[in-house]
Scaffold this active site. Structure first.
Site, short mmCIF file in Angstrom:
data_model
loop_
_atom_site.label_atom_id
_atom_site.label_comp_id
_atom_site.label_asym_id
_atom_site.label_seq_id
_atom_site.Cartn_x
_atom_site.Cartn_y
_atom_site.Cartn_z
N SER A 1 4.43 4.92 -8.02
CA SER A 1 4.57 3.50 -7.76
C SER A 1 3.22 2.81 -7.57
O SER A 1 3.03 1.67 -8.01
CB SER A 1 5.44 3.27 -6.52
OG SER A 1 6.72 3.83 -6.71
N HIS B 1 2.30 0.71 -2.53
CA HIS B 1 2.51 -0.32 -3.54
C HIS B 1 1.41 -1.37 -3.48
O HIS B 1 0.81 -1.73 -4.50
CB HIS B 1 3.87 -0.98 -3.34
CG HIS B 1 5.01 -0.07 -3.67
ND1 HIS B 1 6.34 -0.48 -3.64
CD2 HIS B 1 5.04 1.22 -4.05
CE1 HIS B 1 7.12 0.52 -3.98
NE2 HIS B 1 6.36 1.57 -4.23
#
Length: 294
Positions: free
Chosen positions: A199, A245
Site C-alpha cells: 500500500s 499510506h
C-alpha cells in the site's frame, strides 16, 4: 537487345559473372544492384526498400540509430509496453504463494516463517538490526483480498505511469515510496505494530500521478478524488496502516516533483541526485529513530 544485369542466385560462383561486382556483405555473390545511400554493391538479400530506391541493411541500421526517439516530459523514452509493473505483480504474487504454502492456509498466510521474518516489526528492526524488513514487508500481504486490491491498484497506476516515466524512474518511485511508508511506520507507529503490504508504494504512485497531472497542467480533480477516497478509507477501515499510506503518498509525491521539475540541462544527473537524496534522508531518519529506541 542485351539483357539487363541481374544478381545471380545466392551461392553462385563469382566466376560465373566476372563482369559484375560482389556484394559488400557476401563476397561470394556477384550483383548488379547498389545501395542508393552508400553506393556499395549489395545482393537482394542485403537490400531494404526505402522512400527512394533501396538501401543496404548497414545504412538502414545507421539511419535508425540516428533517429532521436521521442521523450516524455520526465525525460524518459516513451515505452510501448509495461515491464516493471508485471514483474512487481509477479513478485508480490509469488511471495503470497510461498507464504500460503508454508502456512498451509490461503487466508492465514501470516503464520508462514517467511512472513514472520520479512514483516515490518519495529522491535526486530531496532533491536536485531533486521533492516531488510523496511523493504521486504512491502511484498507481503494478509490474505488474497489484501493482495488483489493492491495488485489491481498497482496495475491501473502502472499502466498510466510506467510508459511515461520509463522503467528506471518508475521503479525508483515505487521502491522509494515503499521505503517511505515503512519508515513512517517505524518513526511514528506503535512499538508493537506489525505492518505488511504494498500500500505504501501504491500510495506513492498515487502521489506521482497527482504531481504528473499538475506538471502537465491537466485537471487534477480525478487524481485528487481517488487520493481523497483512499485516505478516507485508510481512516475508517480497521486494520489499515494509515502511517504507511501517508508516508508512501508524501514520499512518492515529493520524489516525483524532483523528477518532473528537474532542470532540462543535465536532467538525468538532477533526477539521480533526487532519488539518492530521498533514500539517504529516509535512512538517516531510520537510524536516528533506532538510536531513540535502543
Amino acid at each position: 537487345m542485351a539483357d539487363s544485369p541481374t544478381s545471380p542466385p545466392p551461392g553462385e560462383p563469382i566466376g560465373a559473372r566476372p563482369d559484375l561486382p560482389v556484394c559488400a556483405r557476401h563476397p561470394d555473390r556477384a550483383t548488379g544492384l547498389r545501395c542508393v545511400r552508400c553506393d556499395r554493391p549489395a545482393c537482394p538479400e542485403c537490400l531494404r526498400e526505402a522512400s527512394v530506391g533501396y538501401q543496404c541493411v548497414d545504412c538502414v541500421n545507421q539511419g535508425r540509430a540516428a533517429v532521436r526517439r521521442p521523450r516524455t516530459f520526465v525525460g524518459a523514452e516513451l515505452a510501448q509496453r509495461m515491464v516493471v509493473t508485471p514483474v512487481l505483480i509477479a513478485v508480490n504474487l509469488l511471495m503470497y504463494v510461498i507464504t500460503a504454502a508454508q502456512a498451509g492456509s490461503v487466508s492465514q498466510n501470516q503464520a508462514s516463517p517467511l512472513f514472520v521474518d520479512f514483516v515490518m516489526y519495529t522491535p526486530a528492526v531496532a533491536g536485531a538490526d533486521q533492516w531488510w524488513r523496511l523493504l521486504t514487508s512491502g511484498f507481503l500481504h494478509y490474505g488474497p483480498l489484501h493482495l488483489a486490491l493492491n495488485m489491481i491498484a498497482l496495475y491501473v497506476l502502472g499502466r498510466d505511469l510506467e510508459p511515461v516515466f520509463g522503467r528506471l524512474r518508475f521503479s525508483a518511485v515505487y521502491l522509494v515510496s515503499l521505503l517511505g511508508g515503512s519508515v513512517a511506520v517505524y518513526l511514528f507507529g506503535g512499538i508493537d505494530t506489525v505492518v505488511a503490504g504494498a500500500s505504501g508504494a501504491v500510495y506513492g504512485l498515487m502521489g506521482a500521478m497527482l504531481v504528473a497531472v499538475l506538471r502537465l497542467k491537466l485537471n487534477p480533480g480525478p487524481a485528487l478524488g481517488v487520493i481523497a477516497l483512499n485516505v478516507v478509507l485508510s481512516f475508517t477501515l480497521p486494520g489499515i496502516s494509515l502511517l504507511g499510506h501517508l508516508g508512501g503518498l508524501v514520499v512518492g509525491a515529493a520524489l516525483t516533483a524532483g523528477l518532473v521539475y528537474a532542470p532540462a540541462d543535465k536532467r538525468n544527473t538532477w533526477q539521480a541526485a533526487a532519488v539518492a537524496a530521498a533514500v539517504v534522508l529516509l535512512v538517516v531518519m531510520a537510524v536516528v529513530r533506532t538510536g531513540q529506541l535502543v
